[in-house]
Design a protein around this motif. Structure first.
Motif, PDB file in Angstrom:
ATOM      1  N   CYS A 122       0.846  -1.194   0.000  1.00  0.00           N
ATOM      2  CA  CYS A 122       0.000   0.000   0.000  1.00  0.00           C
ATOM      3  C   CYS A 122       0.884   1.247   0.000  1.00  0.00           C
ATOM      4  CB  CYS A 122      -0.901  -0.008   1.236  1.00  0.00           C
ATOM      5  SG  CYS A 122      -1.996   1.413   1.356  1.00  0.00           S
ATOM      6  N   ILE A 123       0.551   2.211  -0.853  1.00  0.00           N
ATOM      7  CA  ILE A 123       1.367   3.430  -0.923  1.00  0.00           C
ATOM      8  C   ILE A 123       1.081   4.383   0.232  1.00  0.00           C
ATOM      9  CG2 ILE A 123       1.636   3.274  -3.425  1.00  0.00           C
ATOM     10  CD1 ILE A 123      -0.401   5.604  -3.641  1.00  0.00           C
ATOM     11  N   VAL A 124       0.047   4.119   1.003  1.00  0.00           N
ATOM     12  CA  VAL A 124      -0.276   4.986   2.138  1.00  0.00           C
ATOM     13  C   VAL A 124       0.303   4.415   3.435  1.00  0.00           C
ATOM     14  CG1 VAL A 124      -2.143   6.004   3.509  1.00  0.00           C
ATOM     15  CG2 VAL A 124      -2.338   5.897   1.021  1.00  0.00           C
ATOM     16  N   CYS A 125      -0.105   3.215   3.813  1.00  0.00           N
ATOM     17  CA  CYS A 125       0.329   2.634   5.096  1.00  0.00           C
ATOM     18  C   CYS A 125       1.555   1.739   4.968  1.00  0.00           C
ATOM     19  CB  CYS A 125      -0.819   1.860   5.739  1.00  0.00           C
ATOM     20  SG  CYS A 125      -1.267   0.355   4.847  1.00  0.00           S
ATOM     21  N   ARG A 145      -7.782  -0.133  -8.033  1.00  0.00           N
ATOM     22  CA  ARG A 145      -7.062   0.541  -6.951  1.00  0.00           C
ATOM     23  C   ARG A 145      -6.025  -0.382  -6.306  1.00  0.00           C
ATOM     24  NH1 ARG A 145      -7.460   5.541  -8.051  1.00  0.00           N
ATOM     25  NH2 ARG A 145      -9.578   6.192  -8.453  1.00  0.00           N
ATOM     26  N   HIS A 146      -5.117  -0.912  -7.122  1.00  0.00           N
ATOM     27  CA  HIS A 146      -4.121  -1.859  -6.624  1.00  0.00           C
ATOM     28  C   HIS A 146      -3.027  -1.209  -5.791  1.00  0.00           C
ATOM     29  CE1 HIS A 146      -5.799  -5.290  -8.597  1.00  0.00           C
ATOM     30  NE2 HIS A 146      -5.805  -4.667  -9.753  1.00  0.00           N
ATOM     31  N   GLU A 147      -3.031   0.106  -5.675  1.00  0.00           N
ATOM     32  CA  GLU A 147      -1.999   0.770  -4.869  1.00  0.00           C
ATOM     33  C   GLU A 147      -2.437   0.974  -3.421  1.00  0.00           C
ATOM     34  OE1 GLU A 147      -4.244   4.035  -7.153  1.00  0.00           O
ATOM     35  OE2 GLU A 147      -3.425   2.082  -7.625  1.00  0.00           O
ATOM     36  N   PHE A 148      -3.690   0.634  -3.116  1.00  0.00           N
ATOM     37  CA  PHE A 148      -4.220   0.830  -1.761  1.00  0.00           C
ATOM     38  C   PHE A 148      -4.695  -0.492  -1.176  1.00  0.00           C
ATOM     39  CE2 PHE A 148      -5.360   4.676  -4.234  1.00  0.00           C
ATOM     40  CZ  PHE A 148      -4.465   5.558  -3.642  1.00  0.00           C
ATOM     41  N   CYS A 149      -4.445  -0.684   0.124  1.00  0.00           N
ATOM     42  CA  CYS A 149      -4.862  -1.923   0.787  1.00  0.00           C
ATOM     43  C   CYS A 149      -6.314  -1.866   1.241  1.00  0.00           C
ATOM     44  CB  CYS A 149      -3.956  -2.218   1.979  1.00  0.00           C
ATOM     45  SG  CYS A 149      -4.124  -1.062   3.352  1.00  0.00           S
ATOM     46  N   SER A 150      -6.843  -0.666   1.417  1.00  0.00           N
ATOM     47  CA  SER A 150      -8.196  -0.540   1.974  1.00  0.00           C
ATOM     48  C   SER A 150      -8.854   0.741   1.474  1.00  0.00           C
ATOM     49  CB  SER A 150      -8.136  -0.499   3.497  1.00  0.00           C
ATOM     50  OG  SER A 150      -7.447   0.665   3.918  1.00  0.00           O
ATOM     51  N   ALA A 154      -7.222   4.495   0.607  1.00  0.00           N
ATOM     52  CA  ALA A 154      -7.549   5.195  -0.638  1.00  0.00           C
ATOM     53  C   ALA A 154      -8.119   6.577  -0.329  1.00  0.00           C
ATOM     54  CB  ALA A 154      -8.544   4.369  -1.458  1.00  0.00           C
ATOM     55  N   MET A 155      -9.002   6.636   0.662  1.00  0.00           N
ATOM     56  CA  MET A 155      -9.604   7.917   1.043  1.00  0.00           C
ATOM     57  C   MET A 155      -8.563   8.849   1.642  1.00  0.00           C
ATOM     58  SD  MET A 155     -12.233   9.441   0.619  1.00  0.00           S
ATOM     59  CE  MET A 155     -13.925   9.387   0.945  1.00  0.00           C
ATOM     60  N   GLU A 156      -7.674   8.323   2.460  1.00  0.00           N
ATOM     61  CA  GLU A 156      -6.616   9.150   3.049  1.00  0.00           C
ATOM     62  C   GLU A 156      -5.736   9.750   1.950  1.00  0.00           C
ATOM     63  OE1 GLU A 156      -2.783   8.709   5.989  1.00  0.00           O
ATOM     64  OE2 GLU A 156      -4.513   7.411   6.351  1.00  0.00           O
ATOM     65  N   HIS A 157      -5.461   8.961   0.918  1.00  0.00           N
ATOM     66  CA  HIS A 157      -4.646   9.439  -0.196  1.00  0.00           C
ATOM     67  C   HIS A 157      -5.362  10.582  -0.935  1.00  0.00           C
ATOM     68  CE1 HIS A 157      -1.609   9.227  -3.313  1.00  0.00           C
ATOM     69  NE2 HIS A 157      -2.583   9.207  -4.211  1.00  0.00           N
ATOM     70  N   GLU A 161      -4.168  14.497  -1.219  1.00  0.00           N
ATOM     71  CA  GLU A 161      -4.028  15.201  -2.486  1.00  0.00           C
ATOM     72  C   GLU A 161      -4.877  16.470  -2.517  1.00  0.00           C
ATOM     73  OE1 GLU A 161      -4.986  12.286  -5.492  1.00  0.00           O
ATOM     74  OE2 GLU A 161      -2.848  11.863  -5.805  1.00  0.00           O
ATOM     75  N   MET A 162      -6.098  16.399  -1.972  1.00  0.00           N
ATOM     76  CA  MET A 162      -6.966  17.588  -1.944  1.00  0.00           C
ATOM     77  C   MET A 162      -6.350  18.683  -1.082  1.00  0.00           C
ATOM     78  SD  MET A 162     -10.721  15.787  -1.777  1.00  0.00           S
ATOM     79  CE  MET A 162     -11.584  17.309  -1.448  1.00  0.00           C
ATOM     80  N   LYS A 163      -5.812  18.318   0.066  1.00  0.00           N
ATOM     81  CA  LYS A 163      -5.159  19.300   0.940  1.00  0.00           C
ATOM     82  C   LYS A 163      -3.983  19.960   0.227  1.00  0.00           C
ATOM     83  CE  LYS A 163      -6.357  17.165   5.348  1.00  0.00           C
ATOM     84  NZ  LYS A 163      -5.825  16.444   6.505  1.00  0.00           N
ATOM     85  N   GLU A 164      -3.213  19.157  -0.478  1.00  0.00           N
ATOM     86  CA  GLU A 164      -2.065  19.700  -1.211  1.00  0.00           C
ATOM     87  C   GLU A 164      -2.529  20.661  -2.310  1.00  0.00           C
ATOM     88  OE1 GLU A 164       0.173  16.316  -2.541  1.00  0.00           O
ATOM     89  OE2 GLU A 164       0.918  15.880  -0.526  1.00  0.00           O
TER      90      GLU A 164
END
Length: 168
Positions: A122-125, A145-150, A154-157, A161-164
């Motif tokens: 997962c690219i997040v955790c 969505r193979h880059e996220f485990c959950s 995915a939502m955190e990512h 991105e929105m915050k950035e």
């Protein structure tokens, strides 16, 4: 020995007698299994177990996101670390030698190893996960969505991105 010391010893013995040893041992076993999962890169022992294939008795294989295979045993983890193998050929040779497989059994092993899905990270955790897990279809029905485990990662990512985008 004075009475105060004797009273303290009796109190200590009563506390020891009241310990729920079975529960304590279960907690230790659970912590040990969670440590095994973390060592192999998984969030929980259950996720590790679901991502792994049982080969013989209590020995399992998991195909990690970095291309290595890990050979592990939950019952021997306290005394035996997981073994890592660089590729499928290396683990096939190890298992063939360990179990003294004949040519037919080795062919079956080779076929089984080919069916083990490779995990993703997962690219997040940064935990390992099985992208082919049927549970994923609940939140990733398109299986894109193979880059996220959950869904949470995915939502955190997306939120990051929105915050950035707003803060520049």
């Amino acid at each position: 020995m004075n009475f105060k010391e004797l009273d303290q010893m009796v109190g200590w013995e009563q506390e020891v007698d009241n310990i729920d040893w079975k529960s304590m041992l279960e907690d230790i076993d659970r912590a040990l299994m969670d440590n095994l999962a973390a060592e192999l890169g998984f969030r929980t022992y259950e996720q590790l177990e679901h991502a792994s294939e049982r080969i013989v008795q209590d020995y399992y294989i998991v195909y990690l996101s970095d291309g290595r295979y890990a050979w592990w045993n939950p019952l021997k983890y306290a005394t035996e670390d997981p073994l890592y193998f660089a590729d499928k050929e290396e683990i096939e040779q190890y298992i063939t030698g360990l179990l003294r497989l004949d040519n037919e059994q080795r062919a079956q092993l080779r076929s089984g190893l080919a069916r083990i899905p490779q995990m993703h990270r997962c690219i997040v955790c940064e935990y390992e996960f099985n992208p082919k897990d049927p549970e994923r279809r609940k939140w990733d029905s398109s299986e894109e969505r193979h880059e996220f485990c959950s869904a949470e990662c995915a939502m955190e990512h997306v939120m990051t991105e929105m915050k950035e985008d707003f803060t520049g």
